[in-house]
Design a protein around this motif. Structure first.
Motif, PDB file in Angstrom:
ATOM      1  N   GLN A  73      47.830  46.291  53.016  1.00  4.68           N
ATOM      2  CA  GLN A  73      46.760  46.385  52.028  1.00  4.68           C
ATOM      3  C   GLN A  73      47.382  46.563  50.650  1.00  4.68           C
ATOM      4  O   GLN A  73      48.061  47.545  50.399  1.00  4.68           O
ATOM      5  N   GLU A  93      45.245  41.576  41.197  1.00  5.38           N
ATOM      6  CA  GLU A  93      44.159  41.038  42.021  1.00  5.38           C
ATOM      7  C   GLU A  93      44.645  40.913  43.470  1.00  5.38           C
ATOM      8  O   GLU A  93      45.803  40.597  43.718  1.00  5.38           O
ATOM      9  N   PRO A  94      43.733  41.164  44.417  1.00  5.05           N
ATOM     10  CA  PRO A  94      44.132  41.370  45.814  1.00  5.05           C
ATOM     11  C   PRO A  94      44.883  40.206  46.472  1.00  5.05           C
ATOM     12  O   PRO A  94      45.772  40.433  47.270  1.00  5.05           O
ATOM     13  N   ASN A  95      44.583  38.966  46.144  1.00  5.67           N
ATOM     14  CA  ASN A  95      45.219  37.864  46.872  1.00  5.67           C
ATOM     15  C   ASN A  95      46.280  37.130  46.071  1.00  5.67           C
ATOM     16  O   ASN A  95      46.526  35.954  46.275  1.00  5.67           O
ATOM     17  N   GLN A  96      46.894  37.850  45.165  1.00  7.51           N
ATOM     18  CA  GLN A  96      47.879  37.218  44.299  1.00  7.51           C
ATOM     19  C   GLN A  96      49.092  36.706  45.089  1.00  7.51           C
ATOM     20  O   GLN A  96      49.557  37.358  46.013  1.00  7.51           O
ATOM     21  N   LEU A  97      49.553  35.522  44.719  1.00  5.25           N
ATOM     22  CA  LEU A  97      50.731  34.955  45.376  1.00  5.25           C
ATOM     23  C   LEU A  97      51.905  35.016  44.414  1.00  5.25           C
ATOM     24  O   LEU A  97      51.717  35.175  43.210  1.00  5.25           O
ATOM     25  N   ASN A 142      53.903  30.055  45.445  1.00  6.33           N
ATOM     26  CA  ASN A 142      52.935  30.302  46.515  1.00  6.33           C
ATOM     27  C   ASN A 142      53.438  30.013  47.929  1.00  6.33           C
ATOM     28  O   ASN A 142      52.654  29.842  48.840  1.00  6.33           O
ATOM     29  N   ARG A 158      53.574  34.870  50.982  1.00  4.44           N
ATOM     30  CA  ARG A 158      52.404  35.729  50.871  1.00  4.44           C
ATOM     31  C   ARG A 158      52.739  37.168  51.216  1.00  4.44           C
ATOM     32  O   ARG A 158      51.863  37.989  51.399  1.00  4.44           O
ATOM     33  N   GLU A 159      54.017  37.446  51.384  1.00  9.93           N
ATOM     34  CA  GLU A 159      54.356  38.792  51.816  1.00  9.93           C
ATOM     35  C   GLU A 159      54.957  39.605  50.673  1.00  9.93           C
ATOM     36  O   GLU A 159      55.919  39.191  50.042  1.00  9.93           O
TER      37      GLU A 159
END
Ligand SMILES: [Zn+2]
Length: 227
Positions: free
Chosen positions: A182, A202-206, A212, A215-216
């Motif tokens: 999270q 922002e939560p889904n930033q790559l 991109n 994602r980890e």
């Protein structure tokens, strides 16, 4: 005791020349195979020095107990290896190109606290390998590292930032090098693929740096180095 047998046995001039050719071919083969492994040297020995040791190693032992392997052949082989060694070191001093061919070049793995991407993507080195190297030098995260250079003998040279310039960086120890489940906003995270640090809002930033692909994120550290 058959002294002529021990030293010369059935060695003819033709066979002496054959030995010469065999040694040169094997020498080139050994060095090519070692280079193909993609490995750097082992424990301070470069690939080239390793080749010498491998070539001399096998010929030193065999004549000690092999009846039809006369000493003269061993001497011939050893002399050829030494000659090749001299020739190569001379050529390496003289021609940079030749040195790169035999020993490879030193590679930048870390620059300004981030991994040099193309080196990793081409598989020249695995994450684990140089993480271990840096950990052994007391480095906790990449924010402490200005430059990391992989030498031709397999050693890893590290230049550190002075403590006051230490920035956020990707953690190098396994417990911290873990993807977070999270993302908390307003915290520094490091891309686990390239080491790029981002202050996430922002939560889904790559990761912007590896475009991109990754994602980890692992929580970035900014502890100063203690020496
Ligand atoms: Zn990245």
């Amino acid at each position: 005791m058959d002294w002529a047998g021990i030293f010369i046995y059935d060695t003819t001039w033709v066979f002496a020349v054959e030995i010469l050719i065999r040694v040169i071919v094997m020498f080139i083969l050994i060095i090519s195979f070692l280079r193909l492994t993609g490995k750097r040297g082992v424990r301070q020995l470069s690939i080239f020095e390793l080749t010498i040791i491998l070539s001399l190693g096998s010929i030193a032992g065999d004549p000690m107990f092999t009846e039809d392997l006369p000493i003269i052949q061993a001497v011939l082989i050893m002399s050829t290896v030494i000659l090749l060694y001299r020739l190569c070191t001379w050529a390496m001093r003289k021609f940079q190109h030749f040195e790169n061919l035999l020993e490879g070049q030193s590679l930048y793995i870390v620059e300004e606290g981030r991994l040099v991407l193309d080196k990793i993507e081409k598989g020249k080195m695995s994450h684990d390998e140089f993480f271990a190297e840096m950990r052994q030098q007391g480095v906790e995260h990449l924010g402490q590292v200005r430059t990391g250079l992989l030498e031709t003998d397999g050693n890893f040279s590290v230049l550190l930032y002075p403590p006051e310039k230490t920035d956020y960086g990707m953690p190098l120890f396994p417990k911290q090098y873990q993807p977070v489940e999270q993302i908390e906003l307003g915290v520094h995270y490091a891309c686990m693929h390239c080491g790029h640090v981002e202050y996430i809002l922002e939560p889904n930033q790559l990761c912007r740096r590896c475009e991109n692909k990754c994602r980890e994120w692992a929580k970035a550290l900014n502890s100063r180095i203690v020496r």
